[in-house]
Design a protein around this motif. Structure first.
Motif, PDB file in Angstrom:
ATOM      1  N   PHE A 153       0.831  -1.209   0.000  1.00 28.23           N
ATOM      2  CA  PHE A 153       0.000   0.000   0.000  1.00 28.23           C
ATOM      3  C   PHE A 153       0.866   1.260   0.000  1.00 28.23           C
ATOM      4  N   ARG A 154       1.924   1.262   0.760  1.00 23.94           N
ATOM      5  CA  ARG A 154       2.770   2.452   0.875  1.00 23.94           C
ATOM      6  C   ARG A 154       3.451   2.780  -0.447  1.00 23.94           C
ATOM      7  N   THR A 155       4.132   1.815  -1.048  1.00 26.54           N
ATOM      8  CA  THR A 155       4.910   2.076  -2.252  1.00 26.54           C
ATOM      9  C   THR A 155       4.022   2.278  -3.464  1.00 26.54           C
ATOM     10  N   ALA A 156       3.016   1.428  -3.614  1.00 27.08           N
ATOM     11  CA  ALA A 156       2.181   1.482  -4.808  1.00 27.08           C
ATOM     12  C   ALA A 156       1.358   2.767  -4.866  1.00 27.08           C
ATOM     13  N   GLY A 164      -0.549   7.081  13.462  1.00 28.80           N
ATOM     14  CA  GLY A 164      -0.711   5.626  13.540  1.00 28.80           C
ATOM     15  C   GLY A 164      -0.024   4.902  12.400  1.00 28.80           C
ATOM     16  N   ALA A 165      -0.671   3.818  11.953  1.00 29.57           N
ATOM     17  CA  ALA A 165      -0.060   2.917  10.975  1.00 29.57           C
ATOM     18  C   ALA A 165      -0.822   2.950   9.662  1.00 29.57           C
ATOM     19  N   LEU A 166      -0.187   2.379   8.642  1.00 31.16           N
ATOM     20  CA  LEU A 166      -0.824   2.218   7.343  1.00 31.16           C
ATOM     21  C   LEU A 166      -1.635   0.924   7.332  1.00 31.16           C
ATOM     22  N   PRO A 167      -2.525   0.746   6.341  1.00 34.16           N
ATOM     23  CA  PRO A 167      -3.277  -0.519   6.253  1.00 34.16           C
ATOM     24  C   PRO A 167      -2.354  -1.715   6.097  1.00 34.16           C
ATOM     25  N   GLY A 168      -2.811  -2.870   6.556  1.00 36.81           N
ATOM     26  CA  GLY A 168      -2.036  -4.107   6.463  1.00 36.81           C
ATOM     27  C   GLY A 168      -1.108  -4.254   7.642  1.00 36.81           C
ATOM     28  N   GLY A 169       0.073  -4.748   7.388  1.00 36.66           N
ATOM     29  CA  GLY A 169       1.050  -4.927   8.450  1.00 36.66           C
ATOM     30  C   GLY A 169       0.641  -6.041   9.395  1.00 36.66           C
ATOM     31  N   ALA A 170       0.886  -5.804  10.681  1.00 40.99           N
ATOM     32  CA  ALA A 170       0.649  -6.851  11.672  1.00 40.99           C
ATOM     33  C   ALA A 170      -0.808  -6.977  12.068  1.00 40.99           C
ATOM     34  N   ALA A 171      -1.672  -6.099  11.532  1.00 40.74           N
ATOM     35  CA  ALA A 171      -3.082  -6.143  11.943  1.00 40.74           C
ATOM     36  C   ALA A 171      -3.737  -7.452  11.541  1.00 40.74           C
ATOM     37  N   GLY A 172      -3.413  -7.921  10.325  1.00 40.73           N
ATOM     38  CA  GLY A 172      -3.951  -9.198   9.878  1.00 40.73           C
ATOM     39  C   GLY A 172      -5.469  -9.234   9.885  1.00 40.73           C
ATOM     40  N   ALA A 173      -6.020 -10.256  10.533  1.00 45.32           N
ATOM     41  CA  ALA A 173      -7.466 -10.433  10.564  1.00 45.32           C
ATOM     42  C   ALA A 173      -8.133  -9.686  11.707  1.00 45.32           C
ATOM     43  N   PRO A 175      -9.925  -6.731  13.784  1.00 44.76           N
ATOM     44  CA  PRO A 175     -10.877  -5.695  13.331  1.00 44.76           C
ATOM     45  C   PRO A 175     -10.294  -4.286  13.504  1.00 44.76           C
ATOM     46  N   THR A 176      -9.408  -3.935  12.619  1.00 44.25           N
ATOM     47  CA  THR A 176      -8.796  -2.604  12.643  1.00 44.25           C
ATOM     48  C   THR A 176      -9.076  -1.891  11.328  1.00 44.25           C
ATOM     49  N   VAL A 177      -9.049  -0.580  11.369  1.00 49.99           N
ATOM     50  CA  VAL A 177      -9.359   0.225  10.191  1.00 49.99           C
ATOM     51  C   VAL A 177      -8.453   1.447  10.179  1.00 49.99           C
ATOM     52  N   VAL A 178      -8.092   1.867   8.980  1.00 50.42           N
ATOM     53  CA  VAL A 178      -7.311   3.089   8.768  1.00 50.42           C
ATOM     54  C   VAL A 178      -8.189   4.046   7.969  1.00 50.42           C
ATOM     55  N   LEU A 179      -8.272   5.294   8.425  1.00 43.41           N
ATOM     56  CA  LEU A 179      -9.159   6.276   7.803  1.00 43.41           C
ATOM     57  C   LEU A 179      -8.379   7.210   6.883  1.00 43.41           C
ATOM     58  N   GLY A 180      -9.009   7.563   5.764  1.00 43.51           N
ATOM     59  CA  GLY A 180      -8.452   8.595   4.906  1.00 43.51           C
ATOM     60  C   GLY A 180      -8.567   9.955   5.570  1.00 43.51           C
ATOM     61  N   ALA A 181      -7.869  10.955   5.028  1.00 43.49           N
ATOM     62  CA  ALA A 181      -7.827  12.276   5.653  1.00 43.49           C
ATOM     63  C   ALA A 181      -9.211  12.892   5.764  1.00 43.49           C
ATOM     64  N   THR A 182      -9.992  12.847   4.683  1.00 47.00           N
ATOM     65  CA  THR A 182     -11.343  13.424   4.703  1.00 47.00           C
ATOM     66  C   THR A 182     -12.272  12.601   5.569  1.00 47.00           C
ATOM     67  N   ALA A 183     -12.153  11.278   5.516  1.00 45.53           N
ATOM     68  CA  ALA A 183     -13.012  10.406   6.324  1.00 45.53           C
ATOM     69  C   ALA A 183     -12.811  10.682   7.813  1.00 45.53           C
ATOM     70  N   ALA A 184     -11.574  10.877   8.244  1.00 48.96           N
ATOM     71  CA  ALA A 184     -11.308  11.151   9.656  1.00 48.96           C
ATOM     72  C   ALA A 184     -11.957  12.466  10.087  1.00 48.96           C
ATOM     73  N   PHE A 210     -14.826  -1.647  14.765  1.00 51.42           N
ATOM     74  CA  PHE A 210     -13.430  -1.690  14.325  1.00 51.42           C
ATOM     75  C   PHE A 210     -12.661  -0.573  15.034  1.00 51.42           C
ATOM     76  N   THR A 211     -11.437  -0.894  15.436  1.00 51.68           N
ATOM     77  CA  THR A 211     -10.583   0.089  16.095  1.00 51.68           C
ATOM     78  C   THR A 211      -9.763   0.840  15.053  1.00 51.68           C
ATOM     79  N   VAL A 212      -9.752   2.155  15.174  1.00 48.75           N
ATOM     80  CA  VAL A 212      -8.990   2.993  14.242  1.00 48.75           C
ATOM     81  C   VAL A 212      -7.517   2.969  14.657  1.00 48.75           C
ATOM     82  N   THR A 213      -6.679   2.459  13.774  1.00 53.85           N
ATOM     83  CA  THR A 213      -5.238   2.350  14.071  1.00 53.85           C
ATOM     84  C   THR A 213      -4.375   3.317  13.262  1.00 53.85           C
ATOM     85  N   GLY A 214      -4.985   4.072  12.378  1.00 57.19           N
ATOM     86  CA  GLY A 214      -4.196   4.996  11.572  1.00 57.19           C
ATOM     87  C   GLY A 214      -5.064   6.001  10.845  1.00 57.19           C
TER      88      GLY A 214
END
Length: 422
Positions: A153-156, A164-173, A175-184, A210-214
């Motif tokens: 996600f970061r490079t592409a 916080g963090a970007l999507p993916g990583g150690a979150a795995g399965a 229930p975590t979510v990362v919000l876009g700038a406008t969504a937040a 879902f817990t917001v992690t980023g």
């Protein structure tokens, strides 16, 4: 002002009756002094006459400077974000036939192309709502959509985390979510501090918390991602019923081979039906948007030309009135030996100096306006030198044309005619 005459070697040679009394050319400093004399004695008239020139030149400088500043900002954004990003998605419906979904392994197949550096797959979950509380009606999503992401996600995508963090990583399965700038912003989440004993702020996606992690930074190349809530692929399949088919695949490739990658990408992603895949370049859309925003530059240049024309007419009118008011001065100077050319030079210099002063003031106003607008848009201020010199050159041309006829008219007056009508 009485012009100063210089003795010549020819005059010195004939001291007795051979003196050459032909008028000599005025020194440049005397011509300039005569040209600005009337401007100093009538400052209000000079300011009002030069106002049109100033407005025209200021408009010209701003019309060139503001788009140049915007282009510089865009070029810097392109250099930072990269122009080597390709967006792969299914083709739009045509002829009543609905295009097939992209294969689940579309991102992996695109990664097999040699020059490809990174890929990421994004899948939309249109039936999933986003709410801050289960008390909020399910249909009230605040304009935030839910997507799932997999891959680099970061490079592409060139994504960066604001917190916080970007999507993916150690979150795995989990229930975590990362919000876009406008969504937040729309959900009222500005930080990731724990709330009410939880690990962090939570949002309700469908029927699950879902817990917001980023929180992501804004993505100029992909503004649609700013208003999304991004969950991992395993969590989307397990809790939100995602079928695994990506909606969009983002491909980052080497700049030198971008056209080659684009040519084979559709057939690689969907070998069975390449026509059902469209490949676009987000940076092209961004450039087209910026070109649309500056499409009226030619119109404003036309308005600047009209302002210069009106200013030139005003200066010409001022010079004609000046000739009428100064017939006594003209007659006296002609009687004292001033040549027609010296009278022409005096009035033409006055017109040119008046327009040049207006041009200089216009350049200053244009530079200040360009800098102020660029600062308000957080752009680098760019001042193209052709706009500055072009504005001064236009003022010089207008001054010459505006003062030509009044100068010729003043030079045609004979001493007796000028003094008799004064």
């Amino acid at each position: 002002m009485i012009p100063r005459f210089r003795r010549t070697a020819r005059q010195d040679a004939g001291a007795y009756g051979t003196e050459d009394v032909r008028p000599v050319r005025l020194p440049l400093r005397d011509v300039l002094a005569l040209g600005v004399l009337r401007l100093r004695t009538r400052p209000a008239r000079a300011v009002l006459s030069a106002l049109g020139i100033s407005i025209g030149v200021a408009t010209m400088v701003m019309v060139v400077g503001i788009p140049a500043s915007g282009k510089q900002a865009l070029d810097e954004d392109m250099a930072r974000l990269g122009t080597n990003l390709l967006k792969v998605q299914k083709s739009a419906d045509a002829g009543g036939m609905r295009s097939e979904e992209l294969p689940e392994q579309a991102a992996a197949m695109a990664a097999r192309i040699g020059p490809v550096e990174a890929t990421a797959a994004v899948g939309k979950l249109p039936g999933v709502s986003v709410r801050r509380s289960d008390k909020v009606p399910a249909g009230d999503t605040s304009g935030v959509s839910v997507v799932t992401a997999s891959g680099d996600f970061r490079t592409a995508l060139g994504a960066e985390a604001h917190a916080g963090a970007l999507p993916g990583g150690a979150a795995g399965a989990f229930p975590t979510v990362v919000l876009g700038a406008t969504a937040a912003q729309r959900l009222g989440i500005t930080d990731l501090q724990p709330q009410d004993g939880t690990a962090g702020p939570q949002v309700r996606l469908g029927e699950h918390w879902f817990t917001v992690t980023g929180i992501l930074k804004s993505m100029p190349l992909l503004p649609e991602m700013d208003s999304t809530a991004v969950v991992s692929l395993p969590a989307a399949k397990e809790r939100l019923g995602f079928d695994g088919h990506p909606s969009v695949v983002y491909v980052r490739a080497r700049e030198s081979a971008l056209d080659d990658v684009r040519a084979v990408l559709a057939a690689t992603v969907n070998p069975e039906k390449p026509s059902g895949v469209s490949v676009s370049r987000p940076s092209d859309a961004l450039r087209a948007k910026k070109m649309t925003e500056t499409a009226f530059s030619s119109l404003f240049l036309g308005l600047a030309g009209v302002a210069l024309l009106v200013g030139g007419v005003g200066v010409a009118n001022t010079m004609v009135v000046s000739v009428l008011e100064r017939r006594t001065e003209i007659g006296l100077r002609r009687a004292l030996g001033a040549a027609r050319g010296q009278i022409r030079a005096q009035f033409l210099t006055e017109s040119v100096v008046l327009c040049l002063l207006g041009g200089i003031a216009g350049v200053v106003l244009g530079v200040a306006g360009t800098a102020a607008w660029a600062a308000s848009q957080a752009w680098p201020a760019v001042l193209p030198l052709p706009a500055v010199f072009g504005g001064l050159g236009a003022a010089l041309v207008v001054g010459t044309l505006a003062g030509l006829w009044p100068a010729v008219r003043a030079a045609r007056l004979t001493p007796t005619e000028a003094l008799a009508t004064s």
